[in-house]
Design a protein around this motif. Sequence first.
Motif, mmCIF file in Angstrom:
data_model
loop_
_atom_site.group_PDB
_atom_site.id
_atom_site.type_symbol
_atom_site.label_atom_id
_atom_site.label_comp_id
_atom_site.label_asym_id
_atom_site.label_seq_id
_atom_site.Cartn_x
_atom_site.Cartn_y
_atom_site.Cartn_z
ATOM 1 N N SER A 73 0.864 -1.178 0.000
ATOM 2 C CA SER A 73 0.000 0.000 0.000
ATOM 3 C C SER A 73 0.899 1.227 0.000
ATOM 4 O O SER A 73 1.870 1.285 0.753
ATOM 5 C CB SER A 73 -0.895 0.024 1.239
ATOM 6 O OG SER A 73 -1.754 -1.080 1.244
ATOM 7 N N LEU A 74 0.561 2.191 -0.823
ATOM 8 C CA LEU A 74 1.434 3.338 -1.027
ATOM 9 C C LEU A 74 0.624 4.621 -1.114
ATOM 10 O O LEU A 74 -0.389 4.664 -1.812
ATOM 11 C CB LEU A 74 2.220 3.130 -2.331
ATOM 12 C CG LEU A 74 3.131 4.225 -2.811
ATOM 13 C CD1 LEU A 74 4.264 4.466 -1.828
ATOM 14 C CD2 LEU A 74 3.691 3.864 -4.177
ATOM 15 N N MET A 75 1.086 5.656 -0.399
ATOM 16 C CA MET A 75 0.484 6.987 -0.484
ATOM 17 C C MET A 75 1.592 8.032 -0.482
ATOM 18 O O MET A 75 2.567 7.906 0.266
ATOM 19 C CB MET A 75 -0.403 7.282 0.741
ATOM 20 C CG MET A 75 -1.619 6.443 0.907
ATOM 21 S SD MET A 75 -2.672 7.038 2.285
ATOM 22 C CE MET A 75 -1.591 6.858 3.707
ATOM 23 N N VAL A 76 1.413 9.057 -1.304
ATOM 24 C CA VAL A 76 2.295 10.221 -1.293
ATOM 25 C C VAL A 76 1.397 11.455 -1.296
ATOM 26 O O VAL A 76 0.437 11.526 -2.070
ATOM 27 C CB VAL A 76 3.250 10.240 -2.510
ATOM 28 C CG1 VAL A 76 4.083 11.522 -2.529
ATOM 29 C CG2 VAL A 76 4.155 9.014 -2.501
ATOM 30 N N ALA A 77 1.706 12.401 -0.419
ATOM 31 C CA ALA A 77 0.917 13.629 -0.339
ATOM 32 C C ALA A 77 0.838 14.278 -1.716
ATOM 33 O O ALA A 77 1.846 14.345 -2.431
ATOM 34 C CB ALA A 77 1.525 14.591 0.673
ATOM 35 N N PRO A 78 -0.329 14.766 -2.101
ATOM 36 C CA PRO A 78 -0.502 15.334 -3.446
ATOM 37 C C PRO A 78 0.532 16.388 -3.819
ATOM 38 O O PRO A 78 1.051 16.377 -4.940
ATOM 39 C CB PRO A 78 -1.911 15.921 -3.398
ATOM 40 C CG PRO A 78 -2.629 15.071 -2.402
ATOM 41 C CD PRO A 78 -1.595 14.734 -1.356
#
Length: 135
Positions: A73-78
């Motif tokens: 699972s991967l997230m990067v701030a916009p």
Amino acid sequence: MMLCNQQLTESQWHDFVKLSELCEAKDGGLPALYGHLLRQKRDSKSNLLYYEKGVLVGFLAGYFFYEDGCEISLMVAPSYRKKGIAAQLLSTLLPLLISKGTRQVIFSLSGAFRLHWLTDTLNTIWNVIALIKRC
């Protein structure tokens, strides 16, 4: 600053929630995050947190649910996208994937992610793996 751990602290959990809210507002959805697992101690350091100036701007979690596979699972701030943060997170996880004999990877991303960067990054990572196996 990159941190790797087996379990999110209370402070990291709050940072994680803020990041997920930012990403969901921008992307209209979130990857599978398994929050209950992030707060439990797991057997390997598969939570990666990327901080800039004290703010969590990137997060990756590897879940080894499968015998020879890993769900990521991967997230990067916009506002921090297209700066190589996702590639750094994936590259940091690579030694763990190799040590666990991972043969399959499932990526959990929000629907808004454009996959061309992922394909380029994975090609680079798998080429590195191929070189390591030859040595």
